[in-house]
Design a protein around this motif. Structure first.
Motif, PDB file in Angstrom:
ATOM      1  N   THR A 278       0.804  -1.213   0.000  1.00  0.00           N
ATOM      2  CA  THR A 278       0.000   0.000   0.000  1.00  0.00           C
ATOM      3  C   THR A 278       0.843   1.271   0.000  1.00  0.00           C
ATOM      4  OG1 THR A 278      -1.696  -1.215   1.226  1.00  0.00           O
ATOM      5  CG2 THR A 278      -1.900   1.181   1.150  1.00  0.00           C
ATOM      6  N   SER A 279       1.931   1.278   0.756  1.00  0.00           N
ATOM      7  CA  SER A 279       2.768   2.481   0.845  1.00  0.00           C
ATOM      8  C   SER A 279       3.453   2.814  -0.473  1.00  0.00           C
ATOM      9  CB  SER A 279       3.827   2.306   1.941  1.00  0.00           C
ATOM     10  OG  SER A 279       4.734   1.256   1.616  1.00  0.00           O
ATOM     11  N   PHE A 280       3.506   1.846  -1.388  1.00  0.00           N
ATOM     12  CA  PHE A 280       4.182   2.058  -2.661  1.00  0.00           C
ATOM     13  C   PHE A 280       3.273   2.695  -3.712  1.00  0.00           C
ATOM     14  CE2 PHE A 280       6.025   0.376  -6.727  1.00  0.00           C
ATOM     15  CZ  PHE A 280       7.249   1.031  -6.643  1.00  0.00           C
ATOM     16  N   ILE A 281       1.962   2.647  -3.505  1.00  0.00           N
ATOM     17  CA  ILE A 281       1.016   3.104  -4.526  1.00  0.00           C
ATOM     18  C   ILE A 281       1.254   4.555  -4.958  1.00  0.00           C
ATOM     19  CG2 ILE A 281      -1.423   3.555  -5.032  1.00  0.00           C
ATOM     20  CD1 ILE A 281      -2.112   1.081  -3.376  1.00  0.00           C
ATOM     21  N   PRO A 282       1.365   5.525  -4.037  1.00  0.00           N
ATOM     22  CA  PRO A 282       1.567   6.911  -4.484  1.00  0.00           C
ATOM     23  C   PRO A 282       2.826   7.082  -5.341  1.00  0.00           C
ATOM     24  CG  PRO A 282       0.936   6.874  -2.178  1.00  0.00           C
ATOM     25  CD  PRO A 282       1.228   5.457  -2.573  1.00  0.00           C
ATOM     26  N   TYR A 283       3.926   6.471  -4.930  1.00  0.00           N
ATOM     27  CA  TYR A 283       5.175   6.584  -5.685  1.00  0.00           C
ATOM     28  C   TYR A 283       5.021   5.950  -7.071  1.00  0.00           C
ATOM     29  CZ  TYR A 283      10.149   6.189  -6.812  1.00  0.00           C
ATOM     30  OH  TYR A 283      11.374   6.273  -7.427  1.00  0.00           O
ATOM     31  N   TYR A 284       4.387   4.799  -7.120  1.00  0.00           N
ATOM     32  CA  TYR A 284       4.207   4.108  -8.398  1.00  0.00           C
ATOM     33  C   TYR A 284       3.304   4.904  -9.337  1.00  0.00           C
ATOM     34  CZ  TYR A 284       2.786   0.536 -11.759  1.00  0.00           C
ATOM     35  OH  TYR A 284       2.521  -0.156 -12.920  1.00  0.00           O
ATOM     36  N   GLU A 285       2.237   5.494  -8.815  1.00  0.00           N
ATOM     37  CA  GLU A 285       1.328   6.264  -9.659  1.00  0.00           C
ATOM     38  C   GLU A 285       2.003   7.515 -10.218  1.00  0.00           C
ATOM     39  OE1 GLU A 285      -2.108   6.841  -7.189  1.00  0.00           O
ATOM     40  OE2 GLU A 285      -3.047   4.981  -7.925  1.00  0.00           O
ATOM     41  N   GLN A 286       2.968   8.036  -9.505  1.00  0.00           N
ATOM     42  CA  GLN A 286       3.704   9.208  -9.980  1.00  0.00           C
ATOM     43  C   GLN A 286       4.790   8.843 -10.986  1.00  0.00           C
ATOM     44  OE1 GLN A 286       5.298  11.190  -6.530  1.00  0.00           O
ATOM     45  NE2 GLN A 286       3.283  11.502  -5.604  1.00  0.00           N
ATOM     46  N   THR A 287       5.403   7.678 -10.806  1.00  0.00           N
ATOM     47  CA  THR A 287       6.593   7.341 -11.591  1.00  0.00           C
ATOM     48  C   THR A 287       6.436   6.166 -12.544  1.00  0.00           C
ATOM     49  OG1 THR A 287       7.437   5.803  -9.922  1.00  0.00           O
ATOM     50  CG2 THR A 287       8.006   8.151  -9.657  1.00  0.00           C
ATOM     51  N   ASN A 288       5.471   5.298 -12.287  1.00  0.00           N
ATOM     52  CA  ASN A 288       5.304   4.040 -13.017  1.00  0.00           C
ATOM     53  C   ASN A 288       6.545   3.152 -12.904  1.00  0.00           C
ATOM     54  OD1 ASN A 288       3.396   2.514 -14.542  1.00  0.00           O
ATOM     55  ND2 ASN A 288       4.627   2.804 -16.380  1.00  0.00           N
ATOM     56  N   ASP A 289       7.289   3.359 -11.818  1.00  0.00           N
ATOM     57  CA  ASP A 289       8.569   2.670 -11.634  1.00  0.00           C
ATOM     58  C   ASP A 289       8.426   1.527 -10.635  1.00  0.00           C
ATOM     59  OD1 ASP A 289      11.165   1.867 -11.405  1.00  0.00           O
ATOM     60  OD2 ASP A 289      11.996   3.843 -10.969  1.00  0.00           O
ATOM     61  N   TRP A 290       7.986   0.387 -11.117  1.00  0.00           N
ATOM     62  CA  TRP A 290       7.821  -0.806 -10.277  1.00  0.00           C
ATOM     63  C   TRP A 290       9.168  -1.396  -9.861  1.00  0.00           C
ATOM     64  CZ3 TRP A 290      10.088  -5.155 -12.323  1.00  0.00           C
ATOM     65  CH2 TRP A 290      10.394  -5.097 -13.689  1.00  0.00           C
ATOM     66  N   ILE A 291      10.219  -1.047 -10.625  1.00  0.00           N
ATOM     67  CA  ILE A 291      11.545  -1.605 -10.369  1.00  0.00           C
ATOM     68  C   ILE A 291      12.051  -1.222  -8.986  1.00  0.00           C
ATOM     69  CG2 ILE A 291      13.965  -1.443 -11.103  1.00  0.00           C
ATOM     70  CD1 ILE A 291      12.951  -1.357 -13.968  1.00  0.00           C
ATOM     71  N   THR A 292      11.666  -0.046  -8.522  1.00  0.00           N
ATOM     72  CA  THR A 292      12.057   0.403  -7.191  1.00  0.00           C
ATOM     73  C   THR A 292      11.700  -0.625  -6.134  1.00  0.00           C
ATOM     74  OG1 THR A 292      11.890   2.752  -7.741  1.00  0.00           O
ATOM     75  CG2 THR A 292      11.594   2.160  -5.426  1.00  0.00           C
ATOM     76  N   LEU A 293      10.457  -1.094  -6.170  1.00  0.00           N
ATOM     77  CA  LEU A 293       9.992  -2.079  -5.196  1.00  0.00           C
ATOM     78  C   LEU A 293      10.625  -3.439  -5.440  1.00  0.00           C
ATOM     79  CD1 LEU A 293       8.154  -2.880  -2.865  1.00  0.00           C
ATOM     80  CD2 LEU A 293       6.283  -3.178  -4.507  1.00  0.00           C
ATOM     81  N   ALA A 294      10.749  -3.808  -6.700  1.00  0.00           N
ATOM     82  CA  ALA A 294      11.320  -5.111  -7.030  1.00  0.00           C
ATOM     83  C   ALA A 294      12.740  -5.248  -6.489  1.00  0.00           C
ATOM     84  CB  ALA A 294      11.317  -5.311  -8.543  1.00  0.00           C
ATOM     85  N   TRP A 295      13.558  -4.219  -6.670  1.00  0.00           N
ATOM     86  CA  TRP A 295      14.935  -4.304  -6.200  1.00  0.00           C
ATOM     87  C   TRP A 295      15.026  -4.258  -4.679  1.00  0.00           C
ATOM     88  CZ3 TRP A 295      17.862  -6.763  -8.996  1.00  0.00           C
ATOM     89  CH2 TRP A 295      18.131  -6.490 -10.337  1.00  0.00           C
ATOM     90  N   TRP A 296      14.124  -3.499  -4.030  1.00  0.00           N
ATOM     91  CA  TRP A 296      14.150  -3.488  -2.562  1.00  0.00           C
ATOM     92  C   TRP A 296      13.903  -4.900  -2.023  1.00  0.00           C
ATOM     93  CZ3 TRP A 296      11.407  -5.035   1.571  1.00  0.00           C
ATOM     94  CH2 TRP A 296      11.834  -4.574   2.823  1.00  0.00           C
ATOM     95  N   ILE A 297      12.871  -5.566  -2.555  1.00  0.00           N
ATOM     96  CA  ILE A 297      12.569  -6.919  -2.089  1.00  0.00           C
ATOM     97  C   ILE A 297      13.715  -7.867  -2.416  1.00  0.00           C
ATOM     98  CG2 ILE A 297      11.014  -8.893  -2.407  1.00  0.00           C
ATOM     99  CD1 ILE A 297       8.755  -6.860  -2.825  1.00  0.00           C
ATOM    100  N   HIS A 298      14.261  -7.758  -3.595  1.00  0.00           N
ATOM    101  CA  HIS A 298      15.378  -8.624  -3.986  1.00  0.00           C
ATOM    102  C   HIS A 298      16.548  -8.492  -3.013  1.00  0.00           C
ATOM    103  CE1 HIS A 298      17.920 -10.868  -6.801  1.00  0.00           C
ATOM    104  NE2 HIS A 298      18.863  -9.943  -6.629  1.00  0.00           N
ATOM    105  N   ASP A 299      16.809  -7.276  -2.566  1.00  0.00           N
ATOM    106  CA  ASP A 299      17.943  -7.029  -1.673  1.00  0.00           C
ATOM    107  C   ASP A 299      17.669  -7.384  -0.218  1.00  0.00           C
ATOM    108  OD1 ASP A 299      19.355  -6.093  -3.827  1.00  0.00           O
ATOM    109  OD2 ASP A 299      19.474  -4.007  -3.162  1.00  0.00           O
ATOM    110  N   HIS A 300      16.393  -7.398   0.189  1.00  0.00           N
ATOM    111  CA  HIS A 300      16.066  -7.535   1.613  1.00  0.00           C
ATOM    112  C   HIS A 300      15.314  -8.807   1.994  1.00  0.00           C
ATOM    113  CE1 HIS A 300      16.882  -3.201   1.206  1.00  0.00           C
ATOM    114  NE2 HIS A 300      17.238  -3.261   2.477  1.00  0.00           N
ATOM    115  N   ILE A 301      14.649  -9.451   1.048  1.00  0.00           N
ATOM    116  CA  ILE A 301      13.848 -10.642   1.359  1.00  0.00           C
ATOM    117  C   ILE A 301      14.494 -11.853   0.688  1.00  0.00           C
ATOM    118  CG2 ILE A 301      11.544 -11.657   1.355  1.00  0.00           C
ATOM    119  CD1 ILE A 301      11.741  -9.011   2.884  1.00  0.00           C
ATOM    120  N   ASN A 302      15.428 -12.452   1.387  1.00  0.00           N
ATOM    121  CA  ASN A 302      16.214 -13.535   0.794  1.00  0.00           C
ATOM    122  C   ASN A 302      15.388 -14.774   0.470  1.00  0.00           C
ATOM    123  OD1 ASN A 302      18.609 -12.036   0.962  1.00  0.00           O
ATOM    124  ND2 ASN A 302      19.012 -12.746   3.046  1.00  0.00           N
ATOM    125  N   ALA A 303      14.259 -14.945   1.163  1.00  0.00           N
ATOM    126  CA  ALA A 303      13.501 -16.187   1.030  1.00  0.00           C
ATOM    127  C   ALA A 303      12.571 -16.220  -0.179  1.00  0.00           C
ATOM    128  CB  ALA A 303      12.682 -16.445   2.302  1.00  0.00           C
TER     129      ALA A 303
END
Length: 217
Positions: free
Chosen positions: A122-147
């Motif tokens: 939910t916290s990502f929605i405003p940023y995504y609607e402004q930028t259409n940049d889903w990669i931001t979230l994808a890379w955060w999860i890749h770097d922080h959620i090893n499982a």
């Protein structure tokens, strides 16, 4: 636990706590089930619960703890529900491809269990609607959620499938049906094992967004 055949038994299944924040009931909703009037109930509840607990404890809880509330868009599908969804082209892969993915109560072709949920941060929605940049979230999860085992992103709200699989040698990847705002590609792999960008930190992609939701005082 047997497959529920009564309301009481289904209530008991729904009350199973998969992790600190999540209960089985919220993963059972399905539009296909509702419209086609097919119960979305696991044939093997114990396997579904075990796979779901691992998904929640090792993947979903850490995301929610760090980024705030996540919404479950689609998760468990029974074999029958998924089969109908595949046959009617409701964005469902075949059952063989969905074992240990959306079909939590069947192991994959290699004999490993797994579970997938389609979620929205939910916290990502405003940023995504402004930028259409889903990669931001994808890379955060890749770097922080090893499982996590794999992720697949979709256009609306940057919703994405995220999977946990017990196979520690799983060929981890990130795929998207949304245009890559950095490369202009309409869809495809952001990363997977063997690609040059798979290893290392990707903080440059998400530093600005994380600073917005967790400002430094």
């Amino acid at each position: 636990m047997r497959k529920p055949e009564t309301i009481k038994a289904l209530e008991e299944l729904g009350r199973v706590q998969l992790s600190k924040s999540f209960f089985m009931r919220e993963f059972l909703y399905s539009e296909i089930s509702q419209v086609k009037k097919i119960p979305n109930i696991p044939d093997d509840p114990e396997l579904a619960i075990l796979a779901g607990k691992n998904l929640c404890e090792h993947v979903l809880e850490p995301i929610q703890h760090a980024l705030g509330r996540i919404s479950i868009r689609s998760a468990f599908r029974s074999c029958e529900v998924n089969q109908i969804g595949s046959e009617t082209k409701e964005n469902c892969s075949t059952n063989d491809k969905n074992y240990a993915e959306h079909i939590w109560d069947a192991k994959d072709k290699h004999g490993f269990m797994g579970a997938t949920a389609c979620i929205i941060v939910t916290s990502f929605i405003p940023y995504y609607e402004q930028t259409n940049d889903w990669i931001t979230l994808a890379w955060w999860i890749h770097d922080h959620i090893n499982a996590y085992a794999n992720m697949t992103f979709f256009p609306i709200y940057a919703a994405f499938n995220i999977n946990w699989n017990e196979n520690l040698e799983y060929e981890k990847f990130i795929y998207s049906y949304v245009e890559n705002p950095h490369s202009g590609k309409s869809s495809g792999y952001l990363t997977k094992k063997g690609m040059e960008n798979f290893e290392g930190s990707h903080e440059d992609f998400y530093r600005e967004w994380i600073g917005q939701i967790h400002p430094v005082s």
